[in-house]
Design a protein around this motif. Structure first.
Motif, PDB file in Angstrom:
ATOM      1  N   THR A 110       0.688  -1.168  -0.165  1.00 26.81           N
ATOM      2  CA  THR A 110       0.023   0.113   0.064  1.00 26.81           C
ATOM      3  C   THR A 110       0.893   1.252   0.146  1.00 26.81           C
ATOM      4  OG1 THR A 110      -1.699  -1.281   1.168  1.00 26.81           O
ATOM      5  CG2 THR A 110      -1.917   1.224   0.984  1.00 26.81           C
ATOM      6  N   SER A 111       1.630   1.320   1.137  1.00 30.99           N
ATOM      7  CA  SER A 111       2.194   2.805   1.316  1.00 30.99           C
ATOM      8  C   SER A 111       2.902   3.221   0.299  1.00 30.99           C
ATOM      9  CB  SER A 111       2.813   3.010   2.606  1.00 30.99           C
ATOM     10  OG  SER A 111       1.756   2.674   3.637  1.00 30.99           O
ATOM     11  N   TYR A 112       3.992   2.111  -0.257  1.00 29.64           N
ATOM     12  CA  TYR A 112       4.934   2.261  -1.266  1.00 29.64           C
ATOM     13  C   TYR A 112       4.485   2.878  -2.720  1.00 29.64           C
ATOM     14  CZ  TYR A 112       8.801   1.126  -4.576  1.00 29.64           C
ATOM     15  OH  TYR A 112       9.795   1.361  -5.720  1.00 29.64           O
ATOM     16  N   VAL A 113       3.170   2.308  -2.898  1.00 26.96           N
ATOM     17  CA  VAL A 113       2.691   2.510  -4.356  1.00 26.96           C
ATOM     18  C   VAL A 113       1.760   4.053  -4.264  1.00 26.96           C
ATOM     19  CG1 VAL A 113       2.964   0.644  -5.349  1.00 26.96           C
ATOM     20  CG2 VAL A 113       0.891   1.110  -4.308  1.00 26.96           C
ATOM     21  N   PHE A 114       1.417   4.369  -2.757  1.00 27.00           N
ATOM     22  CA  PHE A 114       0.533   5.677  -2.605  1.00 27.00           C
ATOM     23  C   PHE A 114       1.368   6.815  -1.665  1.00 27.00           C
ATOM     24  CE2 PHE A 114      -2.402   2.246  -3.271  1.00 27.00           C
ATOM     25  CZ  PHE A 114      -3.164   2.708  -4.240  1.00 27.00           C
ATOM     26  N   GLN A 115       2.741   6.757  -2.240  1.00 27.14           N
ATOM     27  CA  GLN A 115       3.500   7.741  -1.432  1.00 27.14           C
ATOM     28  C   GLN A 115       3.219   9.187  -1.854  1.00 27.14           C
ATOM     29  OE1 GLN A 115       7.969   7.735  -1.965  1.00 27.14           O
ATOM     30  NE2 GLN A 115       7.958   6.466  -0.424  1.00 27.14           N
ATOM     31  N   ILE A 119      -0.908   8.132  -6.352  1.00 24.47           N
ATOM     32  CA  ILE A 119      -0.462   7.049  -6.863  1.00 24.47           C
ATOM     33  C   ILE A 119       0.871   7.012  -7.580  1.00 24.47           C
ATOM     34  CG2 ILE A 119      -1.056   5.165  -8.478  1.00 24.47           C
ATOM     35  CD1 ILE A 119      -3.930   5.995  -8.596  1.00 24.47           C
ATOM     36  N   ARG A 120       1.673   6.147  -7.176  1.00 22.29           N
ATOM     37  CA  ARG A 120       3.174   6.515  -7.860  1.00 22.29           C
ATOM     38  C   ARG A 120       3.162   5.105  -8.786  1.00 22.29           C
ATOM     39  NH1 ARG A 120       7.219   9.052  -5.021  1.00 22.29           N
ATOM     40  NH2 ARG A 120       8.461   8.364  -6.885  1.00 22.29           N
ATOM     41  N   TRP A 121       3.037   5.746 -10.129  1.00 22.82           N
ATOM     42  CA  TRP A 121       3.086   4.717 -11.099  1.00 22.82           C
ATOM     43  C   TRP A 121       4.310   4.242 -11.587  1.00 22.82           C
ATOM     44  CZ3 TRP A 121      -1.551   3.023 -12.082  1.00 22.82           C
ATOM     45  CH2 TRP A 121      -2.693   3.932 -11.859  1.00 22.82           C
ATOM     46  N   ASP A 122       5.388   4.769 -10.845  1.00 22.96           N
ATOM     47  CA  ASP A 122       6.810   4.157 -11.112  1.00 22.96           C
ATOM     48  C   ASP A 122       7.032   3.269  -9.998  1.00 22.96           C
ATOM     49  OD1 ASP A 122       6.566   6.467  -9.008  1.00 22.96           O
ATOM     50  OD2 ASP A 122       8.733   7.044  -9.093  1.00 22.96           O
ATOM     51  N   PHE A 150     -11.631   6.942   0.483  1.00 21.51           N
ATOM     52  CA  PHE A 150     -10.276   7.181  -0.004  1.00 21.51           C
ATOM     53  C   PHE A 150      -9.174   6.203   0.673  1.00 21.51           C
ATOM     54  CE2 PHE A 150     -12.595  11.308  -0.628  1.00 21.51           C
ATOM     55  CZ  PHE A 150     -12.089  11.796  -1.591  1.00 21.51           C
ATOM     56  N   ILE A 151      -8.352   5.855  -0.187  1.00 21.73           N
ATOM     57  CA  ILE A 151      -7.365   5.043   0.150  1.00 21.73           C
ATOM     58  C   ILE A 151      -6.570   5.514   1.368  1.00 21.73           C
ATOM     59  CG2 ILE A 151      -5.364   3.683  -0.556  1.00 21.73           C
ATOM     60  CD1 ILE A 151      -6.519   3.847  -3.573  1.00 21.73           C
ATOM     61  N   VAL A 152      -6.246   4.611   2.091  1.00 19.39           N
ATOM     62  CA  VAL A 152      -5.203   5.025   3.363  1.00 19.39           C
ATOM     63  C   VAL A 152      -4.017   4.193   3.346  1.00 19.39           C
ATOM     64  CG1 VAL A 152      -7.364   5.978   4.654  1.00 19.39           C
ATOM     65  CG2 VAL A 152      -6.859   3.513   5.054  1.00 19.39           C
ATOM     66  N   THR A 153      -3.122   4.649   4.149  1.00 17.93           N
ATOM     67  CA  THR A 153      -1.701   4.331   4.037  1.00 17.93           C
ATOM     68  C   THR A 153      -1.369   4.522   5.452  1.00 17.93           C
ATOM     69  OG1 THR A 153      -0.784   6.450   3.453  1.00 17.93           O
ATOM     70  CG2 THR A 153      -1.246   4.824   1.653  1.00 17.93           C
ATOM     71  N   ASN A 154       0.035   3.916   5.729  1.00 18.97           N
ATOM     72  CA  ASN A 154       0.592   4.015   7.051  1.00 18.97           C
ATOM     73  C   ASN A 154      -0.117   3.318   8.112  1.00 18.97           C
ATOM     74  OD1 ASN A 154       2.798   5.473   5.763  1.00 18.97           O
ATOM     75  ND2 ASN A 154       1.797   7.425   5.984  1.00 18.97           N
ATOM     76  N   ARG A 155      -0.379   1.904   7.902  1.00 19.08           N
ATOM     77  CA  ARG A 155      -1.265   1.112   8.736  1.00 19.08           C
ATOM     78  C   ARG A 155      -2.661   1.779   8.945  1.00 19.08           C
ATOM     79  NH1 ARG A 155       3.451   1.069   8.751  1.00 19.08           N
ATOM     80  NH2 ARG A 155       3.617   2.898   9.771  1.00 19.08           N
ATOM     81  N   TRP A 156      -3.211   2.475   7.959  1.00 11.64           N
ATOM     82  CA  TRP A 156      -4.513   3.025   7.915  1.00 11.64           C
ATOM     83  C   TRP A 156      -4.705   4.382   8.560  1.00 11.64           C
ATOM     84  CZ3 TRP A 156      -6.275  -2.361  10.049  1.00 11.64           C
ATOM     85  CH2 TRP A 156      -6.266  -3.321   9.193  1.00 11.64           C
ATOM     86  N   GLN A 157      -3.525   4.927   8.714  1.00  6.83           N
ATOM     87  CA  GLN A 157      -3.774   6.303   9.356  1.00  6.83           C
ATOM     88  C   GLN A 157      -3.595   7.448   8.871  1.00  6.83           C
ATOM     89  OE1 GLN A 157      -0.690   5.835  13.250  1.00  6.83           O
ATOM     90  NE2 GLN A 157      -0.077   4.237  11.799  1.00  6.83           N
ATOM     91  N   THR A 158      -3.084   7.190   7.482  1.00  8.94           N
ATOM     92  CA  THR A 158      -3.279   8.421   6.798  1.00  8.94           C
ATOM     93  C   THR A 158      -3.936   8.472   5.315  1.00  8.94           C
ATOM     94  OG1 THR A 158      -0.741   8.806   7.638  1.00  8.94           O
ATOM     95  CG2 THR A 158      -1.426   9.981   5.671  1.00  8.94           C
ATOM     96  N   PHE A 159      -4.956   9.352   5.224  1.00 14.83           N
ATOM     97  CA  PHE A 159      -5.679   9.525   4.089  1.00 14.83           C
ATOM     98  C   PHE A 159      -4.916   9.908   3.014  1.00 14.83           C
ATOM     99  CE2 PHE A 159      -9.156   9.554   6.924  1.00 14.83           C
ATOM    100  CZ  PHE A 159     -10.314   9.041   6.210  1.00 14.83           C
ATOM    101  N   LYS A 161      -5.028  11.116  -1.393  1.00 20.06           N
ATOM    102  CA  LYS A 161      -5.698  12.137  -2.239  1.00 20.06           C
ATOM    103  C   LYS A 161      -6.816  11.257  -3.201  1.00 20.06           C
ATOM    104  CE  LYS A 161      -2.397  15.680  -1.906  1.00 20.06           C
ATOM    105  NZ  LYS A 161      -1.374  16.512  -2.580  1.00 20.06           N
ATOM    106  N   VAL A 162      -6.263   9.527  -3.234  1.00 17.45           N
ATOM    107  CA  VAL A 162      -7.018   8.821  -4.266  1.00 17.45           C
ATOM    108  C   VAL A 162      -8.223   8.368  -3.777  1.00 17.45           C
ATOM    109  CG1 VAL A 162      -6.273   6.547  -5.422  1.00 17.45           C
ATOM    110  CG2 VAL A 162      -4.578   8.097  -4.659  1.00 17.45           C
ATOM    111  N   LYS A 163      -9.245   8.715  -4.559  1.00 17.94           N
ATOM    112  CA  LYS A 163     -10.587   8.157  -4.256  1.00 17.94           C
ATOM    113  C   LYS A 163     -10.647   6.900  -5.062  1.00 17.94           C
ATOM    114  CE  LYS A 163     -14.199  10.487  -6.208  1.00 17.94           C
ATOM    115  NZ  LYS A 163     -14.918  11.548  -6.643  1.00 17.94           N
ATOM    116  N   LEU A 164     -11.295   6.004  -4.378  1.00 15.00           N
ATOM    117  CA  LEU A 164     -11.620   4.599  -4.915  1.00 15.00           C
ATOM    118  C   LEU A 164     -12.701   4.645  -5.745  1.00 15.00           C
ATOM    119  CD1 LEU A 164     -10.264   1.896  -4.687  1.00 15.00           C
ATOM    120  CD2 LEU A 164     -12.064   1.177  -2.788  1.00 15.00           C
TER     121      LEU A 164
END
Length: 256
Positions: A110-115, A119-122, A150-159, A161-164
């Motif tokens: 999750t977090s690595y690709v939504f840094q 969305i980090r396509w690279d 909205f997708i959340v990262t960092n063990r679900w703690q951080t929103f 900007k990516v709307k599902l």
């Protein structure tokens, strides 16, 4: 519709927690269950019962004092059931291969690709190059903000900007073999499924999707089946009798 079992590891122990309560500070979480059994016990059980595609989740960040103990438990599970389990928690292109070599069928990311909230396509490309698209699961776990998820990262703690949306599902499916989606607001509460979210996920036809969150009874599971038409797989954690809940493992393991 298949049952995907789970092994969630926090502070070096197999646990079930309330998803929205997880905090990196002081490694805090509201616990529903803490097992006296180690992770490889559950891996062996799933192996004996022929359940594939279960999720091993490291709930401590690499900065945690408990991270090494948590990781050791995860590796024990992978080695007990090589090729039968997926693993997530702190995965990047740099360490993904280590977990595949240790026996994971897929890495969950999750977090690595939504840094930085986008969305980090690279990074998607880097993962595919590191272990192959066929070994990648993208975790689209989300929380509701306003009318949207909205997708959340960092063990679900951080929103982020990516709307599902259906469009996002279709775009990301080019970079992975499966999706895993926790409805974080109901995760660990056994309070019923996120019906709107489940309906959205059921529109994904290109790759398998596993939903987790809120299934608290066999009636909830039947409602899930009706809404999805059996198109989604599912995970049950806190509500399962293996983890102190009321849903019989013997019943749900038949979905394989």
């Amino acid at each position: 519709m298949r049952f995907r079992p789970c092994i969630d590891i926090h502070n070096g122990k197999v646990k079930q927690i309330v998803g929205g309560s997880l905090k990196d500070q002081n490694d805090q979480a509201v616990e529903n269950f803490s097992s006296v059994q180690e992770a490889d016990y559950f891996a062996q059980l799933y192996k004996e019962d022929g359940l594939k595609g279960g999720h091993v989740i490291l709930l401590n960040p690499p900065s945690s004092d408990f991270y090494q103990k948590t990781r050791e438990q995860a590796i024990k599970a992978l080695k007990m059931y090589p090729g039968g389990l997926q693993i997530g928690g702190g995965i990047t292109d740099k360490n993904a291969g280590e977990y595949i070599d240790a026996g994971a069928s897929h890495v969950i990311v999750t977090s690595y690709v939504f840094q930085d909230g986008v969305i980090r396509w690279d990074h998607m490309e880097n993962l595919c190059q590191a272990v192959g698209k066929e070994h990648v699961v993208i975790d689209l776990s989300c929380r509701k903000k306003g009318e949207d998820y909205f997708i959340v990262t960092n063990r679900w703690q951080t929103f982020t900007k990516v709307k599902l949306t259906k469009k996002v599902l279709d775009q990301i499916s080019d970079y992975c073999d499966e999706f895993l989606v926790h409805g974080v607001d109901v995760e660990g509460k056994a309070s019923g499924i996120e019906e709107e979210l489940v309906g959205l996920l059921s529109t994904e036809e290109r790759i398998p999707v596993t939903y987790a969150g809120g299934i608290g009874s066999l009636a909830d599971l039947e409602q899930f089946r009706k809404i999805t038409g059996g198109r989604l797989d599912f995970t049950i954690g806190s509500a399962l009798d293996l983890f102190g809940g009321i849903i019989p493992y013997q019943d749900v393991k038949q979905y394989r």
